[in-house]
Scaffold this motif. Structure first.
Motif, mmCIF file in Angstrom:
data_model
loop_
_atom_site.group_PDB
_atom_site.id
_atom_site.type_symbol
_atom_site.label_atom_id
_atom_site.label_comp_id
_atom_site.label_asym_id
_atom_site.label_seq_id
_atom_site.Cartn_x
_atom_site.Cartn_y
_atom_site.Cartn_z
ATOM 1 N N ARG A 458 -5.556 -12.614 -4.329
ATOM 2 C CA ARG A 458 -5.339 -12.268 -3.303
ATOM 3 C C ARG A 458 -5.912 -13.083 -2.522
ATOM 4 N NH1 ARG A 458 -10.121 -6.772 -4.185
ATOM 5 N NH2 ARG A 458 -8.210 -5.827 -5.306
ATOM 6 N N TRP A 460 -3.071 -13.936 0.212
ATOM 7 C CA TRP A 460 -1.526 -14.737 0.913
ATOM 8 C C TRP A 460 -2.682 -14.337 2.234
ATOM 9 C CZ3 TRP A 460 -3.208 -10.152 -2.520
ATOM 10 C CH2 TRP A 460 -3.684 -9.295 -2.218
ATOM 11 N N ARG A 461 -3.619 -14.686 2.792
ATOM 12 C CA ARG A 461 -4.107 -14.662 3.793
ATOM 13 C C ARG A 461 -4.452 -16.931 4.048
ATOM 14 N NH1 ARG A 461 -8.977 -10.306 4.673
ATOM 15 N NH2 ARG A 461 -7.994 -8.207 5.587
ATOM 16 N N SER A 462 -4.518 -17.162 3.418
ATOM 17 C CA SER A 462 -4.565 -18.559 3.254
ATOM 18 C C SER A 462 -3.111 -18.919 3.324
ATOM 19 C CB SER A 462 -5.016 -19.476 1.923
ATOM 20 O OG SER A 462 -4.857 -20.144 2.120
ATOM 21 N N PRO A 463 -3.302 -19.581 4.994
ATOM 22 C CA PRO A 463 -1.672 -20.546 4.999
ATOM 23 C C PRO A 463 -0.811 -21.531 4.115
ATOM 24 C CG PRO A 463 -2.804 -20.478 7.126
ATOM 25 C CD PRO A 463 -3.977 -19.683 5.839
ATOM 26 N N LEU A 466 0.598 -19.957 1.233
ATOM 27 C CA LEU A 466 1.587 -18.699 1.026
ATOM 28 C C LEU A 466 2.028 -19.620 1.011
ATOM 29 C CD1 LEU A 466 0.774 -15.954 4.144
ATOM 30 C CD2 LEU A 466 1.135 -15.510 2.391
#
Length: 881
Positions: A458, A460-463, A466
């Motif tokens: 989880r 996916w909020r980290s640039p 990604l």
């Protein structure tokens, strides 16, 4: 604390830990031999069979060792909780060996500690309650006397005396209780007339204002026994007090004493409500009163049992038609242990020949022995009630090896993750082509496995996560786009620490390396979680029924399907189209593949679910140590700068002097001079990064002058090292222009360019930029470079460069062109004559099956190019010169 229901392992019945360890060694060895032999006979590659064999050995060991160390782990956690006062902790005994014995002893100890703690709390509560009432009443009386509210008459003083007597009685009970805890007490044995003893006790009981009549019977009337008169009086008075308090108004309390062989029996009966049978075992325990409202402390009968047992007798609550019936059975002449020979005579011990029996030390019912060297009864009691020094709670247990840097944040069974990883393994085992090279299925399976870990983590909020995931997706796509993905494999290897850092959030060089290593170590760290998950699956209600039904279904389909397929050609054609034509060896190989792919996916998911603490602790990290004097670092750095300047001056003379100057000065051709020293210059670039890091470490920044000098030296060395990189690249270009372009030479040039980027990053970090971003950027750029080269089709670019050189010089290496196929096949056909292109493409295999899973764009282009140019019409030369 209880262990899991399935924690009892298959070796639980073996009573020796040594035998268990021997069986574990034998089982793991057999597992390795069997699995390795199966893989070798099926032709499984070592890259796949090796991890699967290790996993089989670990699985066998894990299964057999189940429950062996569980009690030890539980005891460690329980001891930590018990240090905080949680006495309810218990261990589930899962083995019959020495560890199981230790667990049972631990449970017994925990039970004793819990009982003692409960008694301590009850004692505090009871004493507080019992002392509060008489103290409050006595305080009120004394305050009234002091204030002159009441006169000090007989009634007022009698009230105060009664409260003091009540406090004295309670203190005496507590002193007797402390003697019980001490394990021993003194008996002053003497001849006692039972009738006189009972009369005195009844007279004392009748001093209390209770409407109760006492009836005493002694048979025979002259009965006398040997006993401690004071202690026996204490017991009888306590029994009479209990009987009086529970008898109704006008009731009768009967006291009967009689002879029973060598013993004598004392029965005390009342006409009260009686004692329920289920409560009889409690009344002789501490604070075991069945009626909390009766006003008693719950200590009297416990003390009475202690005194009776000191005399060698027993006390019981018997059945009665009405009321309560308590019976004492004591020996007429107690047989007690003799004093130790070395015991000094006490002050209360009569001299030999005295009328009274000697005072002796009797062990209490607890069975614990207390040394009897104290000279007097008072000193014995004082030592028994002396305050004890509180023990220091044990320190919390240290975390285990893994818990220090890799704690489990999610410890519960992960059935969904296990099922998803097994699904990825099934897809890989079914789709991956075994003999026709990599293709679309490889990219698909790798993308699915990595995506599962990405979803589990989880992140996916980290640039950063990604970006790393996008890089990995591009890398796995190369396996479909190019026939020779060697550089893509290198890119994936370099991207592994980056991919894991998306979960561990590592920023330092050490943290990135640990992140990459965590994927391998997760195969061991995740075994307990895998065991808990499998245990949860095996505990499900209908699991085995579903498995049996599935196995029977498969068996029925195979048997009847084979019969129907052989009986009808149409059904046979359908079965051939639906069922893969796999031989036994191929089935074995695909089973190994399933285990290998599932294991890789599970370990990646474990790191995503429970990432380790990869970066070193900031408190433990090394900090820069500035030199005391500026010249300590400035002089060495200045010497290195001078050498850079000398080298660049020589390079400038060669650049502007031309080939004649090089030949005249060195005796080498320009191409030979260009080739010479490229490797040394690469090493110089690497060492420059080390020098810049040392400057960051040792250069002082205390003053503005220090910071300016440090920044100037770093910028100067970075600029000079970039000029050295440019010189190395210029040399390599000249050499390739003379001898031809190859992928290895271009790759070396790009690697040198990447080193230039590293120098810039290290220089920026030495000048004050973040080391964390420098490490991430260097590793990301290296992986991106390795992935980008096959994406831009480096083979095709090399073919085009060699084609341009062929047009200019008429020289080309046909054998080397054949090595650039199949990815460079289209460029070969487009840039060279047909005969030369046919020679370059001859001998390159493009055999593929018809399945979409093995489709590869590079091999597809190679097949089209071969069909376009056909076969050579003559003998192919190795080179045109």
């Amino acid at each position: 604390m209880t262990a899991e229901p399935n924690a009892r392992g298959p070796l639980a019945g073996i009573t020796s830990i040594r035998v268990k360890l021997g069986l574990l060694v034998v089982a793991s060895t057999v597992a390795v031999l069997v699995v390795a032999a199966i893989g070798r006979r099926a032709g499984v590659p070592t890259l796949v069979s090796g991890p699967v064999t290790i996993a089989a050995a670990l699985g066998a060991t894990r299964w057999l060792a189940r429950g062996m160390v569980t009690p030890l782990q539980d005891m460690t956690r329980a001891a930590s909780r018990m240090a905080g006062g949680q006495w309810s902790e218990r261990i589930d005994v899962t083995s019959a060996d020495e560890v199981g014995t230790l667990a049972r002893s631990f449970n017994a100890m925990a039970e004793d500690l819990a009982t003692q703690d409960e008694q301590r709390r009850a004692l505090i509560a009871t004493v507080s309650h019992e002392l509060r009432t008489p103290l409050a009443a006595q305080r009120a009386v004394l305050e009234n006397l002091a204030d002159g509210v009441v006169a000090p008459d007989e009634r007022t003083l009698g009230t105060a005396l009664a409260q003091a007597e009540r406090l004295s009685d309670l203190v005496n009970d507590l002193l007797d209780l402390s003697r019980i805890d001490g394990g021993a007490g003194r008996l002053a044995l003497a001849r006692v007339d039972v009738a006189q003893l009972l009369s005195a006790c009844v007279a004392e009981a009748e001093l209390r204002p209770r409407d109760v009549r006492h009836v005493v019977t002694v048979t025979p009337e002259s009965l006398s026994v040997t006993a401690d008169r004071a202690r026996l009086t204490q017991v009888i008075v306590n029994l009479l007090d209990n009987a009086d308090r529970h008898s109704p108004a006008g009731g009768v309390v009967r006291v009967d004493a009689r002879v029973d062989g060598s013993d004598w029996v004392l029965d005390v009966r009342d006409e009260g409500p009686g004692i329920p049978p289920e409560q009889r075992h409690r009344i002789f325990q501490r604070f075991g009163s069945t009626d909390p409202t009766s006003g008693g402390s719950g200590l009297g009968l416990a003390i009475a049992r202690w005194v009776v047992e000191m005399h060698g007798g027993r006390i019981d609550a018997l059945d009665a038609e009405s009321g309560a019936h308590l019976a004492l059975q004591l020996p007429r002449t107690p047989v007690l242990p003799s004093p130790q020979p070395s015991q000094a005579p006490s002050a209360d011990t009569p001299a030999p020949g005295a009328a009274a029996a000697p005072a002796v030390v009797a062990q209490a019912a607890t069975g614990r022995h207390t040394p009897s060297s104290s000279p007097t009864q008072e000193s014995t009691m004082s030592s028994a009630v002396a305050p004890t020094v509180p023990s220091v709670p044990p320190a919390a247990p240290r975390p285990d090896f893994w818990g220090r840097f890799w704690p489990e944040r999610h410890c519960g069974p992960q059935v969904a993750i296990l099922a998803a990883a097994a699904g990825v393994g099934i897809i890989g085992a079914v789709l991956l082509p075994l003999m026709n090279g990599v293709g679309l299925a490889v990219s698909l399976v790798m993308a699915l496995g990595g995506s599962l870990a990405f979803v589990v983590g989880r992140v996916w909020r980290s640039p950063w996560a990604l970006a790393v995931w996008a890089l990995c997706l591009v890398a796995v796509s190369v396996f479909t786009l190019r026939a020779e993905p060697g550089l893509a494999v290198l890119g994936l290897v370099l991207a592994t620490p980056l991919f894991m850092s998306a979960f561990t959030k590592a920023r330092t060089i050490v943290g990135l390396l640990i992140s990459g290593l965590a994927w391998v170590l997760a195969a061991i760290r995740g075994l307990p979680l895998l065991g808990r998950t499998l245990g949860r699956l095996s505990a499900r209600r209908n699991l085995w029924a579903v498995l049996r039904a599935g196995a029977l279904t498969v068996l029925g389909v195979i048997v009847f399907g084979a019969l129907f397929a052989s009986a009808d050609a149409i059904v046979g054609s359908w079965a051939k189209a639906l069922v893969p034509d796999w031989q036994w060896s191929e089935l074995t190989l695909r089973a190994f593949l399933w285990t290998f792919i599932t294991g890789l996916t599970l370990t990646a998911c474990y790191v995503a679910l429970n990432p380790p603490a990869a970066d070193p602790d900031p408190d433990l990290a090394l900090t820069p140590r500035p030199a005391k004097h500026r010249f300590e670092w400035l002089v060495p750095a200045g010497a290195v700068l001078v050498l850079f300047v000398v080298f660049l001056a020589a390079q400038a003379s060669a650049l502007f002097g031309g080939k004649e100057h090089v030949l005249r000065t060195t005796g080498l051709t320009y191409a030979e001079y260009a080739r010479q020293g490229f490797g040394q210059l690469v090493v110089v670039t690497l060492l420059t990064t080390v020098v810049l890091a040392l400057i960051r470490w040792f250069a002082s920044e205390q003053t503005a002058a220090d910071r300016s000098i440090k920044r100037g030296v770093v910028l100067t060395m970075t600029a000079l090292s970039l000029l050295v990189v440019g010189s190395a690249l210029h040399r390599l270009w000249l050499y390739q222009d003379a001898y031809g372009f190859t992928t290895a030479r271009i790759t070396a040039a790009l690697a040198e360019g990447w080193l230039a980027l590293v120098v810039i990053l290290v220089g920026a970090a030495a000048a004050g930029w973040s080391w964390a971003w420098a490490a991430r950027a260097a590793l990301f750029s290296a992986s991106a470079l390795a992935v980008a080269l096959p994406l831009v089709n480096l083979d095709a670019r090399v073919v085009e460069l060699n084609a341009a050189r062929y047009e200019a010089t008429g020289k080309v290496d046909v054998d080397y062109l054949s090595q650039l196929a199949p990815d460079g096949s289209a460029a070969i056909v487009a840039n060279f004559p047909r005969e030369m292109a046919a020679c370059a493409l001859t001998g390159t295999s493009t055999s593929t099956d018809d399945s979409w899973t093995s489709w590869n764009m590079g091999r597809e282009r190679m097949a089209r190019a071969q069909a376009q140019v056909g076969t050579p019409t003559g003998v192919c030369p190795t080179a045109y010169r």
